[in-house]
Design an enzyme around this catalytic site. Structure first.
Site, PDB file in Angstrom:
ATOM      1  N   GLU A  45     -14.158   2.667  16.429  1.00  0.00           N
ATOM      2  CA  GLU A  45     -14.906   3.014  15.229  1.00  0.00           C
ATOM      3  C   GLU A  45     -16.341   2.524  15.387  1.00  0.00           C
ATOM      4  O   GLU A  45     -16.541   1.333  15.612  1.00  0.00           O
ATOM      5  CB  GLU A  45     -14.280   2.369  13.988  1.00  0.00           C
ATOM      6  CG  GLU A  45     -12.926   2.934  13.632  1.00  0.00           C
ATOM      7  CD  GLU A  45     -12.299   2.242  12.417  1.00  0.00           C
ATOM      8  OE1 GLU A  45     -12.979   1.378  11.792  1.00  0.00           O
ATOM      9  OE2 GLU A  45     -11.151   2.531  12.105  1.00  0.00           O
TER      10      GLU A  45
ATOM     11  N   ASP B 168      -8.914   7.966   8.159  1.00  0.00           N
ATOM     12  CA  ASP B 168      -9.895   6.983   7.701  1.00  0.00           C
ATOM     13  C   ASP B 168     -10.153   5.953   8.790  1.00  0.00           C
ATOM     14  O   ASP B 168     -11.042   5.122   8.657  1.00  0.00           O
ATOM     15  CB  ASP B 168      -9.399   6.275   6.432  1.00  0.00           C
ATOM     16  CG  ASP B 168     -10.488   5.428   5.779  1.00  0.00           C
ATOM     17  OD1 ASP B 168     -11.645   5.894   5.726  1.00  0.00           O
ATOM     18  OD2 ASP B 168     -10.194   4.292   5.353  1.00  0.00           O
TER      19      ASP B 168
ATOM     20  N   ILE C 246      -4.289   5.906   7.600  1.00  0.00           N
ATOM     21  CA  ILE C 246      -5.134   4.936   6.894  1.00  0.00           C
ATOM     22  C   ILE C 246      -4.796   3.517   7.355  1.00  0.00           C
ATOM     23  O   ILE C 246      -5.101   2.545   6.663  1.00  0.00           O
ATOM     24  CB  ILE C 246      -4.987   5.046   5.363  1.00  0.00           C
ATOM     25  CG1 ILE C 246      -3.524   4.862   4.924  1.00  0.00           C
ATOM     26  CG2 ILE C 246      -5.526   6.380   4.857  1.00  0.00           C
ATOM     27  CD1 ILE C 246      -3.338   4.742   3.427  1.00  0.00           C
ATOM     28  N   SER C 247      -4.152   3.399   8.520  1.00  0.00           N
ATOM     29  CA  SER C 247      -3.733   2.082   9.000  1.00  0.00           C
ATOM     30  C   SER C 247      -4.743   1.534  10.007  1.00  0.00           C
ATOM     31  O   SER C 247      -5.711   0.881   9.638  1.00  0.00           O
ATOM     32  CB  SER C 247      -2.329   2.156   9.600  1.00  0.00           C
ATOM     33  OG  SER C 247      -2.253   3.134  10.624  1.00  0.00           O
ATOM     34  N   ARG C 248      -4.529   1.823  11.280  1.00  0.00           N
ATOM     35  CA  ARG C 248      -5.450   1.475  12.352  1.00  0.00           C
ATOM     36  C   ARG C 248      -5.490   2.654  13.321  1.00  0.00           C
ATOM     37  O   ARG C 248      -4.476   3.323  13.543  1.00  0.00           O
ATOM     38  CB  ARG C 248      -5.002   0.209  13.094  1.00  0.00           C
ATOM     39  CG  ARG C 248      -5.251  -1.088  12.341  1.00  0.00           C
ATOM     40  CD  ARG C 248      -6.737  -1.427  12.311  1.00  0.00           C
ATOM     41  NE  ARG C 248      -6.991  -2.743  11.726  1.00  0.00           N
ATOM     42  CZ  ARG C 248      -7.252  -2.962  10.446  1.00  0.00           C
ATOM     43  NH1 ARG C 248      -7.265  -1.945   9.595  1.00  0.00           N
ATOM     44  NH2 ARG C 248      -7.491  -4.184  10.007  1.00  0.00           N
TER      45      ARG C 248
ATOM     46  N   ILE D 188       0.837  -1.200   0.000  1.00  0.00           N
ATOM     47  CA  ILE D 188       0.000   0.000   0.000  1.00  0.00           C
ATOM     48  C   ILE D 188       0.874   1.253   0.000  1.00  0.00           C
ATOM     49  O   ILE D 188       0.661   2.174  -0.792  1.00  0.00           O
ATOM     50  CB  ILE D 188      -0.946   0.002   1.212  1.00  0.00           C
ATOM     51  CG1 ILE D 188      -1.927  -1.168   1.131  1.00  0.00           C
ATOM     52  CG2 ILE D 188      -1.720   1.322   1.290  1.00  0.00           C
ATOM     53  CD1 ILE D 188      -2.752  -1.377   2.390  1.00  0.00           C
TER      54      ILE D 188
ATOM     55  N   GLY E  47     -11.299   2.718   3.284  1.00  0.00           N
ATOM     56  CA  GLY E  47     -10.104   2.288   2.551  1.00  0.00           C
ATOM     57  C   GLY E  47     -10.321   1.384   1.361  1.00  0.00           C
ATOM     58  O   GLY E  47      -9.885   1.674   0.251  1.00  0.00           O
TER      59      GLY E  47
ATOM     60  N   HIS F 160     -13.725   4.517   7.673  1.00  0.00           N
ATOM     61  CA  HIS F 160     -12.938   3.355   7.239  1.00  0.00           C
ATOM     62  C   HIS F 160     -13.352   2.928   5.825  1.00  0.00           C
ATOM     63  O   HIS F 160     -13.789   1.802   5.584  1.00  0.00           O
ATOM     64  CB  HIS F 160     -13.100   2.195   8.221  1.00  0.00           C
ATOM     65  CG  HIS F 160     -11.892   1.298   8.267  1.00  0.00           C
ATOM     66  ND1 HIS F 160     -11.432   0.716   9.420  1.00  0.00           N
ATOM     67  CD2 HIS F 160     -11.040   0.885   7.288  1.00  0.00           C
ATOM     68  CE1 HIS F 160     -10.363  -0.030   9.153  1.00  0.00           C
ATOM     69  NE2 HIS F 160     -10.106   0.067   7.862  1.00  0.00           N
TER      70      HIS F 160
END
Length: 328
Positions: A273, A268, A242-244, A162, A294, A292
């Site tokens: 969440e 994101d 954009i990971s965790r 990514i 992604g 999220h």
């Protein structure tokens, strides 16, 4: 071949918030006898021996010792997406069950999301939208300004598939690209995207106008970006995650955004969440948060299911799985 002769595949549900997508069902049924968790729980005695594989969609169904003990013929668990942080890999492996993710299918769509967030934050697109649709608008203030992307420096933390595709996209925007990774990329790979390796994360943080976090969540990466790291960043810098969510210390992020330690953030992912509706991050103007998104394109989600099926069938046929994940 009748449906009962196909290997049983356990899924959480079809449709709904955590279920596999309706558009994927016909493809899955070509290879498996689908069993939902509801069907399994209502008829455990008959269903338990049928299940040979589990397909996790959006972390569901939850894999715990009780479920694993109830599935004597389970051979493989395939997960949509890359992150395996919600799974106890050692527990699963102790039952002789193999695991796989779908890292190939997610890379392009997730990279697109990362660049989209970068651009939206830099050019203040969300704020601009609200101005454009507000009542009584006659013009946009002359000092409603964003920041330039072309020629800016992007620091990518995590240069897997990514991260590398983000670098490819950033090159097209004529950005200067730095990266930090556990292992340095080959020289020809660096040259292909025009990126420079930073052995120390601190060096990247001090130089970058945009910092994009693209790592898996592990004990080592939890709160990887905290108060110290944000204070190393430029006050004009933007943090993109954009990971965790748990990779970033959210309390430190709130403080950094409120006090001008950094310019902005685009997320994101959050922790949890979704965030509680009264969370401070939801009220700050210099934050963009998406739910999220992604991998969420029609093409990417279908490719994810195709990749999961490829891994499952390989495991069931005693062949090497393309994306096997081993407990560390």
């Amino acid at each position: 071949m009748g449906g009962e002769e196909l290997p049983g595949l356990l899924v959480y549900e079809i449709g709904g918030i955590h279920g596999i997508l309706h558009g994927h069902v016909a493809f899955l049924k070509k290879h498996f006898y689908l069993i939902t968790m509801k069907e399994f729980l209502e008829n455990k005695k008959n269903m338990s021996k049928k299940v040979q594989a589990i397909y996790l969609w959006w972390h569901k169904p939850v894999i715990d010792q009780e479920l694993l003990q109830s599935l004597p013929n389970l051979k493989v668990i395939a997960k949509s997406g890359v992150g395996m942080d919600h799974l106890d890999l050692k527990l699963v492996a102790s039952f002789g069950v193999k695991m796989a993710n779908t890292r190939c299918a997610v890379s392009s769509s997730t990279a697109d999301t990362g660049m989209g967030l970068l651009l939206a934050s830099a050019r203040r697109l969300v704020e601009g939208y609200h101005i454009a649709v507000s009542s009584g608008i006659q013009y946009c203030e002359a000092d409603f300004l964003g920041v330039e992307v072309t020629g800016a420096t992007l620091g990518i933390i995590g240069m897997g598939s990514i991260g590398y595709k983000i670098a490819l996209r950033a090159k097209a925007f004529e950005m200067n690209i730095l990266y930090h990774n556990r292992r340095r990329r080959k020289e020809q790979e660096e040259q292909a995207v025009g990126t420079t390796y930073c052995e120390k994360i601190d060096s990247l943080l001090q130089q970058a106008d945009f910092v994009m976090v693209v790592v898996s969540l592990t004990p080592q990466t939890r709160n990887l970006i905290g108060k110290r790291e944000m204070e190393l960043m430029k006050p004009t810098a933007t943090l993109i995650n954009i990971s965790r969510g748990a990779v970033v210390d959210q309390e430190a992020l709130v403080a950094a955004l409120q006090t001008g330690v950094i310019r902005a953030a685009a997320l994101d992912v959050t922790y949890p969440e979704p965030l509680p509706r009264d969370h401070v991050l939801l009220k700050l103007k210099n934050v963009i948060i998406t739910p999220h998104l992604g991998i969420k394109t029609d093409k990417a989600t279908y490719m994810i299911t195709e990749e999961a099926v490829e891994n499952i069938l390989a495991a069931l046929n005693g062949l090497p799985m393309p994306n096997e994940v081993l407990p560390s």
